[in-house]
Design an enzyme around this catalytic site. Structure first.
Site, PDB file in Angstrom:
ATOM      1  N   GLU A  25      -9.675  -1.496   5.105  1.00 27.46           N
ATOM      2  CA  GLU A  25     -10.385  -1.159   6.712  1.00 27.46           C
ATOM      3  C   GLU A  25     -11.831  -2.370   6.550  1.00 27.46           C
ATOM      4  OE1 GLU A  25      -7.934   0.193   8.709  1.00 27.46           O
ATOM      5  OE2 GLU A  25      -7.694   2.107   7.940  1.00 27.46           O
TER       6      GLU A  25
ATOM      7  N   ASP B 227       1.178  -1.158   0.104  1.00 24.17           N
ATOM      8  CA  ASP B 227      -0.149   0.150  -0.307  1.00 24.17           C
ATOM      9  C   ASP B 227       0.509   1.138   0.009  1.00 24.17           C
ATOM     10  OD1 ASP B 227       0.867  -0.634   2.411  1.00 24.17           O
ATOM     11  OD2 ASP B 227      -0.741  -0.568   3.736  1.00 24.17           O
TER      12      ASP B 227
ATOM     13  N   HIS C  13      -6.513  -5.193  10.133  1.00 24.41           N
ATOM     14  CA  HIS C  13      -6.727  -4.710   8.636  1.00 24.41           C
ATOM     15  C   HIS C  13      -5.067  -5.176   8.405  1.00 24.41           C
ATOM     16  CE1 HIS C  13      -4.599  -0.412   9.163  1.00 24.41           C
ATOM     17  NE2 HIS C  13      -3.779  -1.460   9.071  1.00 24.41           N
TER      18      HIS C  13
HETATM   19  C1  GLP Z   1      -0.081   0.472   8.949  1.00 27.87           C
HETATM   20  C2  GLP Z   1       0.024  -0.650   7.625  1.00 27.87           C
HETATM   21  C3  GLP Z   1      -0.411  -2.123   7.612  1.00 27.87           C
HETATM   22  C4  GLP Z   1       0.842  -2.526   8.547  1.00 27.87           C
HETATM   23  C5  GLP Z   1       0.256  -1.692  10.162  1.00 27.87           C
HETATM   24  C6  GLP Z   1       1.001  -2.108  11.292  1.00 27.87           C
HETATM   25  O1  GLP Z   1      -1.146   0.480   8.293  1.00 27.87           O
HETATM   26  N1  GLP Z   1      -0.802  -0.398   6.527  1.00 27.87           N
HETATM   27  O2  GLP Z   1       0.115  -2.921   6.796  1.00 27.87           O
HETATM   28  O3  GLP Z   1       0.149  -3.846   9.068  1.00 27.87           O
HETATM   29  O4  GLP Z   1       0.625  -0.979   8.893  1.00 27.87           O
HETATM   30  O5  GLP Z   1       1.929  -1.046  11.743  1.00 27.87           O
HETATM   31  P1  GLP Z   1       2.420  -1.247  12.779  1.00 27.87           P
HETATM   32  O6  GLP Z   1       3.632  -2.528  12.408  1.00 27.87           O
HETATM   33  O7  GLP Z   1       3.820  -0.106  13.460  1.00 27.87           O
HETATM   34  O8  GLP Z   1       1.705  -1.453  13.961  1.00 27.87           O
END
Ligand code: GLP
Length: 280
Positions: A143, A67, A138
Site C-alpha cells: 500500500e 500475499d 499497489h
Molecule cells: C488484490 C491483490 C493484488 C491485485 C489486486 C487487483 O488487492 N492483493 O495483488 O493486484 O487485488 O485485483 P483485481 O484484479 O480484482 O482488480
C-alpha cells in the site's frame, strides 16, 4: 519496461497465459510468482485450457503467491489459498507441497514472513512474477508508503483497497480484513522477470502514474520502472491514460520476441476459429 496494449481483456489475459506457458515449457522447474484478483481469473482459465490441449506440464513447477489476508484460514472461501486452489492448483498438476502462500493464520507473523522469504531463496528465487495492480497503485498488498526495498511483512490495508476487494466479501467492506501478509516491493523486484496485467477503465489512471509517473512509495507499482525485465500487459481501456502509446505499439509490432504473440492476436481478431487457436 515494455508496454503491450491488447485489443481487449480476453486478448490480454490470453497473452499472459501464453507467456507463462512458454516460460514453463522452456524451464519445467520454473519458479513462478502468482497473483490473485478478478483480473487473474481469466489468465488461470486460459492456462488450464492450454494445459488440457497441449503437453504443458506443471509437475516440476513451484509457485509463490504474493500475499494472503491475515486471520482468514486457507479453507475459507475468502482466503487467497482457496482462490488459488479453485482457479489453478486443483485444475493442474501442481503438488500441494510445491504451491506456497504466506500463512495469514501464523501466530508469529514476523517469523512467518521471514520463513516465506527463506523459502523463496531456497527455491532459487522467482523466475517469473505475475502481478495485478490495485486501484491504490499497489502490487501485492504494498500500500502507499511501502518502502521500495521492503521484504515480506504485515501491512495494513487502505480503505480504497478494502472497498475494491469488498466484491469478494459479498460487497460488505466491513468483512474485508484490515491486514495482510505480502511480499515486499524489494522481494518482487528480485524476480528475474515480471509481468504486470491490468484491464478495465478503473485501472487507467493509476496505471499511467505507475508506468509514466515518478517512482514513488505512494504507488508501489512505479518501482517496476527499476526492473530490467518487466512487461506491462493491458487492454485498450486500461491503456487509455498512457501518453506514449505510439512508441509502445511500435515496439510490440516490431520486436522479434513478440512475433508469435502478434500472430495470435491477429488470429483472434480474424474470428472464432482464431480464438480457439489462442489456447493451443
Ligand atoms: C488484490 C491483490 C493484488 C491485485 C489486486 C487487483 O488487492 N492483493 O495483488 O493486484 O487485488 O485485483 P483485481 O484484479 O480484482 O482488480
Amino acid at each position: 519496461m515494455e508496454v503491450i496494449v491488447c485489443p481487449d481483456a480476453e486478448a490480454a489475459t490470453s497473452l499472459v497465459a501464453k507467456l507463462i506457458a512458454d516460460r514453463l515449457r522452456a524451464k519445467p522447474e520454473l519458479v513462478l510468482g502468482l497473483a490473485t484478483g478478478r483480473t487473474m481469473e481469466r489468465v488461470y482459465d486460459h492456462l488450464v485450457a492450454i494445459r488440457r490441449s497441449t503437453d504443458l506440464d506443471f509437475s516440476g513447477c513451484r509457485t509463490f503467491n504474493l500475499d494472503e489476508y491475515i486471520g482468514i484460514p486457507g479453507d475459507d472461501a475468502h482466503s487467497y489459498r482457496y482462490y488459488m486452489n479453485r482457479h489453478l492448483f486443483d485444475r493442474v498438476e501442481i503438488a500441494a507441497g510445491n504451491a506456497f502462500l504466506p500463512d495469514g493464520m501464523a501466530s508469529d507473523l514476523r517469523a512467518e514472513a521471514n520463513r516465506y522469504e527463506q523459502a523463496i531463496r531456497e527455491a532459487g528465487g522467482i523466475d517469473l512474477q505475475l502481478l495485478g495492480i490495485g486501484e491504490a497503485g499497489h502490487i501485492g498488498f504494498n500500500e502507499p508508503l511501502s518502502a521500495l526495498k521492503s521484504r515480506t511483512r504485515e501491512k495494513a490495508l487502505t480503505q480504497i483497497t478494502r472497498e475494491q476487494n469488498a466484491a469478494m466479501f459479498d460487497g460488505d467492506v466491513n468483512r474485508v480484513p484490515l491486514r495482510a501478509l505480502t511480499m515486499g516491493v524489494g522481494t518482487i523486484l528480485d524476480a528475474r522477470e515480471i509481468v504486470l496485467l491490468a484491464t478495465g477503465k478503473a485501472k487507467a489512471a493509476v496505471l499511467a502514474r505507475a508506468v509514466e509517473g515518478p517512482i514513488t512509495g505512494m504507488i508501489s507499482a512505479s518501482a517496476l520502472q527499476l526492473h530490467p525485465n518487466c512487461k506491462i500487459v493491458v487492454d485498450e481501456l486500461a491503456a487509455a491514460a498512457l501518453t506514449q502509446r505510439a512508441y509502445y505499439d511500435w515496439v510490440f509490432q516490431n520486436e522479434p520476441e513478440w512475433e508469435d504473440y502478434r500472430s495470435e492476436i491477429a488470429a483472434r481478431l480474424a474470428g472464432p476459429s482464431g480464438s480457439d487457436q489462442l489456447n493451443r
